[in-house]
Motif scaffolding. Sequence first.
Motif, mmCIF file in Angstrom:
data_model
loop_
_atom_site.group_PDB
_atom_site.id
_atom_site.type_symbol
_atom_site.label_atom_id
_atom_site.label_comp_id
_atom_site.label_asym_id
_atom_site.label_seq_id
_atom_site.Cartn_x
_atom_site.Cartn_y
_atom_site.Cartn_z
ATOM 1 N N THR A 389 5.674 102.111 59.207
ATOM 2 C CA THR A 389 5.236 103.098 58.223
ATOM 3 C C THR A 389 4.482 102.464 57.071
ATOM 4 O O THR A 389 3.725 103.135 56.361
ATOM 5 N N GLY A 390 4.678 101.151 56.865
ATOM 6 C CA GLY A 390 3.970 100.485 55.782
ATOM 7 C C GLY A 390 2.535 100.171 56.119
ATOM 8 O O GLY A 390 1.695 100.007 55.239
ATOM 9 N N ALA A 393 -0.358 105.227 56.485
ATOM 10 C CA ALA A 393 0.275 106.436 55.967
ATOM 11 C C ALA A 393 0.334 107.488 57.067
ATOM 12 O O ALA A 393 -0.630 107.684 57.814
ATOM 13 N N ARG A 455 6.556 115.119 52.906
ATOM 14 C CA ARG A 455 6.450 114.434 51.628
ATOM 15 C C ARG A 455 7.431 114.962 50.590
ATOM 16 O O ARG A 455 7.729 114.291 49.600
ATOM 17 N N ASP A 529 12.125 104.305 50.258
ATOM 18 C CA ASP A 529 10.760 103.856 49.992
ATOM 19 C C ASP A 529 9.806 105.041 50.068
ATOM 20 O O ASP A 529 9.468 105.509 51.169
ATOM 21 N N GLU A 531 6.721 105.166 49.825
ATOM 22 C CA GLU A 531 5.506 104.837 50.558
ATOM 23 C C GLU A 531 5.671 105.051 52.060
ATOM 24 O O GLU A 531 4.677 105.195 52.780
ATOM 25 N N ALA A 535 2.779 111.871 54.496
ATOM 26 C CA ALA A 535 1.905 112.256 53.390
ATOM 27 C C ALA A 535 1.704 113.755 53.281
ATOM 28 O O ALA A 535 1.331 114.258 52.217
#
Length: 566
Positions: A389-390, A393, A455, A529, A531, A535
């Motif tokens: 996932t890092g 996105a 999100r 996290d 991030e 999204a």
Amino acid sequence: MSTDSAEVLWLPGAVIPEGCRSWDAEQAGRWTRGLPPGWVPVRARTSVFVALPLVATAGAGLLHRSAGLPAWAAALVALHVVWLVLRPEAALVLVPFAVAVVSTLGDLAWPVRLGLTAALVAVWVVVGLRLAARKRQRAAGLEAAGGVSAEVPRAPGGGGGRAERGTFLLWSGLVTVVAGGALYATAGLWDLAEDRQVVPAAGWCLAGLGLTVLFSAVSARRRAVGLRGAPAPVLRVLVRENGDVETEVFAADDLAALRPLFTVSTIEVDGRADDEEDDEDQDETEDDADDADDESLRELISRIDDERAGPLREAVLYGAPYDGAEVVFLAAADKAGDPPVVEASVGPVRPVTALASRWRTRTERGKALREARQEELRGAAAAVVAERTGRKATAGVRKWRAGWADWFAVGLVLLFLPVYWEDSGWWRYGYGLAATAVAALMVPRRICWRVTADREGLWFNGLGAARHLAWEHVRAVECEGARLRIHSRQASFEEWRVASPRWPWLEARFGLLHPYERTAAEITAMWRDPEARPAGPADARQRGRALWPIGIAIGVVGAAAVLFLP
């Protein structure tokens, strides 16, 4: 099993009776050496406690139908299976009568008659050893106390010294006796001839179980009154609450809680005063007490789910400890700084034998190894999720849904349906329709659950509209044992959970990761996290459709099968 804290919570010196001795390892060793041989049953698991009455009832029906014993005689013989473990005093008195019954009544073949007689004599010998060991344990406990005794404390501020012990057992016994009598009286109304042959013995056996419970109630009440009627011997010990919500008692110098001496079910005595006080002060005090009770209850439920033991606390034990005894504790509170609490037993003392202690140690060691292995797998899964996932996105949403583990759990239940399908009469329709209603409510969620992450937070489908839990309101994501749970900081959001069978030893052996573990790792990575979170928002379709149509379909099909299939 690890405690919440490695440190001991000590009692204030002012509340410890003068001259009270510590029950050290040497004195405790003498007490444990007074236990009966390891093959003598002194403890019963919950499963055994439930199974023994069922075994006795089935045995009574078999002896009445096949061996020709009168219904009351069959019940008398079969109930010794229960008394052997739960009420040895009754077995010691009634075995001679049961032997006389087996020797003179019924159409038993001589090998069967001889086998039953030998089994009853063996029961009599075993309970004799157990009751003789009680005397040795009591003598060792009194010797450890050194003649020091004190009045049994009441709850701070309370006026309740009345012994409530045995009230629940009393009413339970009365209800069971009445149920047994009703079953015996309605034996002729059963449809099948086989049922009419075994029901009288089952009724007698149920009534006998009720009388056994009544005997337990009277014995418990008598012991509780006797304990509070005169100064009781006192000993300083260490206690903690285990994962089964029982109080474990350790020697006063066993600071590592390595060897429990005995366990006993206890309840904290209510310390609220009985006298009428100022209404405003009383209401405020009761509100504070209710808040504290709610918090303690939440902590207790969490500890039970996690199979964690409570903190190790110093306590004063009131009463001579032995198998079946009644005791009271004046113990340090679970939280440092709180006043001591009075805890009274609501069940008999059950010694922890050397065999049970070794089994407990071996089980905890194996569990610790499995948990360490699973923790490694969880960490690896979380690292993979964070890396994936890092790197990019997620434009859409992330979904987790029911899989093979959930379908397998439902399939296991379905395997038992043919066992009940052979029955007939009103009983089949009663439990068939009840099982259908339960299936309509539970099965859709078990085989079609879905969690959607976007999100804004998590969406959970259900029989009705999807529920939403914002990321900032997530309190914990846990996969403990067979359960996957997601806790919320909002009181209005009910904890979400699912469960499926697991075999930890098999997972650890082959390095497998249960789907629930992977789901928990991924959700945890996103929760911690921002991030790593998707999204975009989830639309109505992605959040999960309502499952009530599936429930209705299951209910209709199940009801039709029960009512119309032969």
